[in-house]
Design an enzyme around this catalytic site. Structure first.
Site, mmCIF file in Angstrom:
data_model
loop_
_atom_site.group_PDB
_atom_site.id
_atom_site.type_symbol
_atom_site.label_atom_id
_atom_site.label_comp_id
_atom_site.label_asym_id
_atom_site.label_seq_id
_atom_site.Cartn_x
_atom_site.Cartn_y
_atom_site.Cartn_z
ATOM 1 N N GLU A 46 0.857 -1.196 0.000
ATOM 2 C CA GLU A 46 0.000 0.000 0.000
ATOM 3 C C GLU A 46 0.899 1.254 0.000
ATOM 4 O OE1 GLU A 46 -1.630 0.758 3.915
ATOM 5 O OE2 GLU A 46 -3.339 1.877 3.133
ATOM 6 N N ASN A 106 -6.755 6.454 -1.839
ATOM 7 C CA ASN A 106 -5.718 5.471 -1.530
ATOM 8 C C ASN A 106 -5.984 4.304 -2.479
ATOM 9 O OD1 ASN A 106 -3.998 3.580 -0.434
ATOM 10 N ND2 ASN A 106 -4.520 4.052 1.686
ATOM 11 N N GLU A 142 -5.998 8.897 7.632
ATOM 12 C CA GLU A 142 -6.529 8.524 6.305
ATOM 13 C C GLU A 142 -7.891 9.159 6.037
ATOM 14 O OE1 GLU A 142 -5.994 4.706 4.426
ATOM 15 O OE2 GLU A 142 -4.936 4.018 6.197
ATOM 16 N N ASN A 193 0.176 -1.078 5.373
ATOM 17 C CA ASN A 193 1.079 -0.395 6.308
ATOM 18 C C ASN A 193 0.371 -0.491 7.645
ATOM 19 O OD1 ASN A 193 3.186 1.773 4.793
ATOM 20 N ND2 ASN A 193 1.387 1.246 3.587
#
Ligand code: CDV
Length: 319
Positions: A46, A106, A142, A193
């Site tokens: 990622e 993402n 995020e 991660n």
């Protein structure tokens, strides 16, 4: 082709000062090893091109935040990866921060053995917070920096297999795997991660590896699919992240696992016949699933009141 020799290219830490060009050089070394070991498909982590920037606080729209996102894919720094992979006939999964007009995702892409992008996935389950809080041991922002993925969980027929993708936190949610399982997925690629230095409430650091393995094995077994999971790991910016990259068979067995917290390639021969076999009996969805009993899965987001059948429905005497 029924078997896809798959490599999981775990990556050690990437620091804030590391350039994309330097990171891509590390990826090229992993790709060269993958070629030597007969791989046809390689899974990178990622947000594989940079440090895990959602641990740092930025104002939305500020140039320093925007710099972590890719203007183009492939762009000048990532082009050598596409070229080398195509020359080797190796397809790959790559996680990166995507600019899509005004939106930010993402994202992971699926690239086939000719260097063509054949699929895209945008992360659905964004963990962490939108607002920083200095009382936390570490941030995971995020929800501040990314939009929720808008592509669902698509499965792509490529490289002789049905391949799906997800990203990090998605792997903890059974819905992720089942939506792909219902499309006959044979191999799910994912990067992650997973920090352990953020304090609670995230997950107990001592159990982080167990939760990783538990989620990946359950998802593979319950959906009769290979799962190939690549960590970015080690200590980034002072924050430790788990490794334990692995390849899990459709029977839920770990067939390869990384031994380090550094750049490391693990491989397995992923035979899609095994996925088909695992779907013949216990997880023959068409024969055994009962969607009429699963309505709450899509009707509710959070948990609500218990839904109890009437006493008459349960055939209890006093009804
Ligand atoms: N990158 C992630 O999605 N990390 C989450 C952490 C924050 C729990 C994970 O599920 O590993």
């Amino acid at each position: 082709m029924e078997a896809l020799v798959t490599g999981v290219a775990q990556m050690g830490p990437i620091q804030k000062i590391d350039s994309r060009a330097a990171v891509v050089r590390r990826m090229l070394a992993l790709l060269a090893e993958a070629k030597a070991r007969g791989c046809r498909f390689v899974v990178f982590p990622e947000l594989a091109l940079t440090t895990f920037f959602p641990r740092w606080v930025y104002e939305p729209g500020e140039p320093a935040l925007d710099a972590w996102f890719e203007d183009a894919m492939p762009g000048p720094e990532t082009r050598p990866l596409f070229d080398a992979a195509a020359a080797a006939g190796i397809g790959f999964y790559l996680g990166y921060a995507e600019k899509a007009g005004n939106r930010r995702f993402n994202t992971a892409i699926l690239v086939d053995g000719t260097g063509r992008i054949v699929g895209k996935y945008r992360k659905v389950h964004l963990p962490g917070h939108a607002e920083p809080d200095p009382s936390r041991l570490g941030e995971h922002l995020e929800k501040r920096y990314f939009h929720v993925g808008d592509l669902g969980f698509p499965v792509f027929e490529t490289m002789g297999a049905k391949i799906g993708m997800c990203i990090c936190n998605d792997r903890r949610w059974p819905e992720t795997y089942r939506v792909m399982g219902l499309q006959g997925v044979e191999l799910i690629a994912l990067g992650y991660n997973t920090p352990t230095g953020l304090g609670e409430p995230y997950q107990a650091a001592a159990q982080a590896n167990m939760h990783n393995e538990l989620s990946l094995r359950a998802g593979a077994y319950q959906n009769a699919t290979w799962v190939a999971a690549a960590a970015k790991c080690g200590v980034e910016g002072g924050y430790p992240m788990i490794g334990q990259s692995m390849i899990v068979s459709p029977l839920g067995e770990v067939v390869a696992m990384a031994a380090t917290l550094e750049d490391e390639l693990i491989t397995a021969r992923c035979d899609m016949k095994l996925a088909a076999y695992a779907r013949t009996e216990i997880f023959n969805f068409a024969r055994h699933r009962r969607p009429e009993a699963y309505a709450l899965i899509t009707d509710r987001v959070g948990a609500g009141e218990p839904v109890v059948p009437s006493r008459a429905q349960m055939g209890l005497d006093d009804a």
